[in-house]
Scaffold this motif. Structure first.
Motif, mmCIF file in Angstrom:
data_model
loop_
_atom_site.group_PDB
_atom_site.id
_atom_site.type_symbol
_atom_site.label_atom_id
_atom_site.label_comp_id
_atom_site.label_asym_id
_atom_site.label_seq_id
_atom_site.Cartn_x
_atom_site.Cartn_y
_atom_site.Cartn_z
ATOM 1 N N THR A 98 -24.997 -48.027 -15.982
ATOM 2 C CA THR A 98 -23.573 -48.285 -16.179
ATOM 3 C C THR A 98 -23.287 -49.758 -15.947
ATOM 4 O O THR A 98 -23.573 -50.302 -14.870
ATOM 5 N N LEU A 99 -22.729 -50.406 -16.958
ATOM 6 C CA LEU A 99 -22.394 -51.824 -16.871
ATOM 7 C C LEU A 99 -20.946 -51.964 -16.412
ATOM 8 O O LEU A 99 -20.034 -51.419 -17.030
ATOM 9 N N THR A 100 -20.745 -52.704 -15.343
ATOM 10 C CA THR A 100 -19.410 -52.880 -14.782
ATOM 11 C C THR A 100 -19.126 -54.368 -14.622
ATOM 12 O O THR A 100 -19.489 -54.978 -13.606
ATOM 13 N N ASN A 101 -18.526 -54.956 -15.641
ATOM 14 C CA ASN A 101 -18.188 -56.385 -15.637
ATOM 15 C C ASN A 101 -19.427 -57.250 -15.401
ATOM 16 O O ASN A 101 -19.469 -58.082 -14.493
ATOM 17 N N GLU A 102 -20.419 -57.041 -16.258
ATOM 18 C CA GLU A 102 -21.680 -57.761 -16.095
ATOM 19 C C GLU A 102 -22.403 -57.848 -17.435
ATOM 20 O O GLU A 102 -22.051 -57.188 -18.406
ATOM 21 N N ALA A 137 -23.594 -57.038 -22.789
ATOM 22 C CA ALA A 137 -22.521 -57.164 -21.807
ATOM 23 C C ALA A 137 -21.670 -55.899 -21.817
ATOM 24 O O ALA A 137 -21.539 -55.232 -22.846
ATOM 25 N N GLY A 138 -21.103 -55.567 -20.671
ATOM 26 C CA GLY A 138 -20.228 -54.403 -20.582
ATOM 27 C C GLY A 138 -19.174 -54.612 -19.526
ATOM 28 O O GLY A 138 -19.485 -55.062 -18.410
ATOM 29 N N CYS A 139 -17.929 -54.313 -19.856
ATOM 30 C CA CYS A 139 -16.856 -54.484 -18.880
ATOM 31 C C CYS A 139 -16.315 -53.133 -18.431
ATOM 32 O O CYS A 139 -16.470 -52.115 -19.109
ATOM 33 N N ASP A 140 -15.682 -53.132 -17.283
ATOM 34 C CA ASP A 140 -14.963 -51.966 -16.808
ATOM 35 C C ASP A 140 -13.734 -51.760 -17.705
ATOM 36 O O ASP A 140 -13.411 -52.611 -18.540
ATOM 37 N N ASP A 141 -13.055 -50.654 -17.539
ATOM 38 C CA ASP A 141 -11.984 -50.256 -18.456
ATOM 39 C C ASP A 141 -10.872 -51.304 -18.582
ATOM 40 O O ASP A 141 -10.210 -51.620 -17.596
ATOM 41 N N PRO A 142 -10.632 -51.809 -19.805
ATOM 42 C CA PRO A 142 -9.525 -52.754 -20.001
ATOM 43 C C PRO A 142 -8.147 -52.094 -19.969
ATOM 44 O O PRO A 142 -7.167 -52.719 -19.562
ATOM 45 N N TYR A 143 -8.062 -50.845 -20.394
ATOM 46 C CA TYR A 143 -6.750 -50.219 -20.599
ATOM 47 C C TYR A 143 -5.984 -50.069 -19.291
ATOM 48 O O TYR A 143 -4.769 -50.257 -19.246
ATOM 49 N N PHE A 184 -27.167 -47.215 -22.032
ATOM 50 C CA PHE A 184 -26.187 -47.915 -21.215
ATOM 51 C C PHE A 184 -24.807 -47.311 -21.458
ATOM 52 O O PHE A 184 -24.549 -46.716 -22.493
ATOM 53 N N SER A 185 -23.930 -47.522 -20.478
ATOM 54 C CA SER A 185 -22.567 -47.021 -20.608
ATOM 55 C C SER A 185 -21.592 -47.979 -19.928
ATOM 56 O O SER A 185 -21.997 -48.878 -19.178
ATOM 57 N N VAL A 186 -20.318 -47.769 -20.217
ATOM 58 C CA VAL A 186 -19.237 -48.407 -19.462
ATOM 59 C C VAL A 186 -18.244 -47.321 -19.065
ATOM 60 O O VAL A 186 -18.271 -46.205 -19.581
ATOM 61 N N GLU A 207 -15.049 -42.288 -4.805
ATOM 62 C CA GLU A 207 -16.299 -41.659 -4.364
ATOM 63 C C GLU A 207 -16.819 -40.674 -5.401
ATOM 64 O O GLU A 207 -18.037 -40.502 -5.556
ATOM 65 N N ARG A 208 -15.912 -40.039 -6.145
ATOM 66 C CA ARG A 208 -16.349 -39.117 -7.194
ATOM 67 C C ARG A 208 -16.906 -39.904 -8.385
ATOM 68 O O ARG A 208 -17.864 -39.484 -9.025
ATOM 69 N N ARG A 209 -16.305 -41.057 -8.663
ATOM 70 C CA ARG A 209 -16.826 -41.912 -9.731
ATOM 71 C C ARG A 209 -18.210 -42.453 -9.356
ATOM 72 O O ARG A 209 -19.096 -42.554 -10.206
ATOM 73 N N ALA A 210 -18.405 -42.794 -8.085
ATOM 74 C CA ALA A 210 -19.727 -43.239 -7.631
ATOM 75 C C ALA A 210 -20.754 -42.124 -7.788
ATOM 76 O O ALA A 210 -21.917 -42.382 -8.134
ATOM 77 N N TRP A 211 -20.335 -40.892 -7.524
ATOM 78 C CA TRP A 211 -21.217 -39.732 -7.723
ATOM 79 C C TRP A 211 -21.580 -39.594 -9.193
ATOM 80 O O TRP A 211 -22.752 -39.374 -9.539
ATOM 81 N N LEU A 212 -20.596 -39.751 -10.080
ATOM 82 C CA LEU A 212 -20.867 -39.692 -11.517
ATOM 83 C C LEU A 212 -21.856 -40.781 -11.923
ATOM 84 O O LEU A 212 -22.808 -40.524 -12.667
ATOM 85 N N GLU A 213 -21.666 -41.992 -11.404
ATOM 86 C CA GLU A 213 -22.579 -43.084 -11.747
ATOM 87 C C GLU A 213 -23.993 -42.778 -11.285
ATOM 88 O O GLU A 213 -24.973 -43.044 -12.005
ATOM 89 N N ALA A 214 -24.122 -42.193 -10.092
ATOM 90 C CA ALA A 214 -25.449 -41.837 -9.581
ATOM 91 C C ALA A 214 -26.097 -40.752 -10.429
ATOM 92 O O ALA A 214 -27.305 -40.811 -10.718
ATOM 93 N N LEU A 215 -25.311 -39.759 -10.844
ATOM 94 C CA LEU A 215 -25.853 -38.691 -11.692
ATOM 95 C C LEU A 215 -26.291 -39.250 -13.046
ATOM 96 O O LEU A 215 -27.334 -38.842 -13.593
ATOM 97 N N LEU A 216 -25.520 -40.161 -13.588
ATOM 98 C CA LEU A 216 -25.899 -40.785 -14.857
ATOM 99 C C LEU A 216 -27.186 -41.597 -14.693
ATOM 100 O O LEU A 216 -28.067 -41.571 -15.568
ATOM 101 N N ALA A 217 -27.281 -42.308 -13.595
ATOM 102 C CA ALA A 217 -28.499 -43.094 -13.350
ATOM 103 C C ALA A 217 -29.718 -42.186 -13.262
ATOM 104 O O ALA A 217 -30.811 -42.537 -13.727
ATOM 105 N N ASP A 218 -29.545 -41.000 -12.686
ATOM 106 C CA ASP A 218 -30.655 -40.053 -12.551
ATOM 107 C C ASP A 218 -31.185 -39.595 -13.903
ATOM 108 O O ASP A 218 -32.358 -39.185 -14.002
ATOM 109 N N VAL A 219 -30.336 -39.623 -14.950
ATOM 110 C CA VAL A 219 -30.803 -39.227 -16.281
ATOM 111 C C VAL A 219 -31.053 -40.444 -17.171
ATOM 112 O O VAL A 219 -31.181 -40.321 -18.386
ATOM 113 N N GLY A 220 -31.115 -41.634 -16.549
ATOM 114 C CA GLY A 220 -31.556 -42.818 -17.268
ATOM 115 C C GLY A 220 -30.478 -43.689 -17.849
ATOM 116 O O GLY A 220 -30.767 -44.547 -18.708
ATOM 117 N N VAL A 221 -29.236 -43.529 -17.399
ATOM 118 C CA VAL A 221 -28.129 -44.320 -17.937
ATOM 119 C C VAL A 221 -27.765 -45.432 -16.963
ATOM 120 O O VAL A 221 -27.478 -45.172 -15.788
#
Length: 293
Positions: A142-146, A160-166, A113-115, A126-140
């Motif tokens: 991504t937790l986004t406020n859930e 639990a994992g949240c999106d970036d707090p900073y 899992f990742s955040v 759209e580039r971040r969505a591409w990154l998320e899809a590529l990560l999913a393809d290798v089994g990761v």
């Protein structure tokens, strides 16, 4: 100071600069912390987590190869968690995914899992969505406020994992909406600035990165800067309830333990993109072992 003394001082300064800029940033080490957690289910005693954060990948180079080589020598973990800031630049997407993929291939079938960190919000959605899809393809995943149930060794906890707090993308109300105090909660957040809020919500263990341990540390002073709005002293390593309370100056409630990684990659100094030192703060891959206690 004599000419000889000035020469020695200049030589020492040059040597330190070379070490901080060229040598220590490549000296990735694996740490082996044991975290003692009062509410950890007995079945989870001894569970191992490979925790990696802040790789800040620009290209697949010496540091990335070192991470893979070190992890190849480890016993398979029960769980792999990524703490965000995969990217060193928008060009780093495919190289960052290569790092994640090569580690996944070392430990096939391990839940991963990742955040997101703040670096992922420096690129277009759209580039971040591409990154998320590529990560999913290798089994990761991504937790986004859930949050979701995670079962290992026949015992279920809440992950639990949240999106970036900073950068202000964390929605802790949504992240913690399904939390139940009857179940142990493991929380992944890129920046440790939400530690007090997590403690108040009843989180048992929070894993974070973002600070890079300060990246440059001084004897008797500690980190120069940690980018942690909650406290500069929440820099790296383990913080139990008592230590967190002392740093904050008040009791946040709950019984939270926080582990903050020194991270793998580098942040550049403001307005000096060529200057990214590490000193007395080696890059870290953490192989955590959870213990009841």
């Amino acid at each position: 100071m004599s000419r000889k003394g000035l020469g020695l001082a200049a030589g020492a300064a040059a040597g330190l600069a070379v070490y901080a800029l060229k040598i220590e940033p490549m000296l990735v080490e694996v740490t082996h912390p044991e975290l003692f957690l009062p509410r950890l289910p007995a079945a989870w005693d001894g569970v191992s987590i490979l925790f990696l954060s802040d790789p800040h990948v620009w290209e697949f180079g010496e540091r990335e190869r070192r991470v893979v080589e070190l992890c190849a020598g480890l016993e398979p973990p029960d769980l792999i968690l990524w703490g965000g800031d995969f990217l060193g630049s928008y060009r780093g997407v495919v190289h960052a995914v290569r790092l994640v993929k090569e580690l996944a291939e070392l430990f096939p079938g391990t839940p991963t899992f990742s955040v997101w960190g703040n670096a992922e919000h420096k690129i277009r959605p759209e580039r971040r969505a591409w990154l998320e899809a590529l990560l999913a393809d290798v089994g990761v995943c991504t937790l986004t406020n859930e949050s979701l149930p995670l079962t290992l060794r026949g015992e279920t906890i809440t992950l639990a994992g949240c999106d970036d707090p900073y950068y202000g993308f964390a929605d802790l109300e949504a992240t913690f909406a399904a939390l139940t105090l009857e179940r142990f909660t493991l929380f992944l957040a890129h920046s440790p600035q939400v530690a007090a809020l997590a403690a108040r919500a009843g989180v048992d263990l929070m894993l974070s990165g973002h600070t890079h341990g300060g990246q440059v540390r001084f004897p008797f002073v500690g980190p120069w800067k940690t980018q942690n709005p909650l406290s500069r002293l929440l820099d790296c390593g383990a913080f139990d309830h008592a230590r967190l309370t002392k740093i904050l100056g008040y009791d946040p409630g709950g019984n939270l333990t926080t582990y903050i990684s020194r991270g793998i990659g580098l942040a550049f100094l403001p307005y000096m993109p060529w200057l990214a030192p590490r000193f007395a703060c080696r890059p870290e891959v953490a192989r955590l072992t959870l213990r009841v206690g």
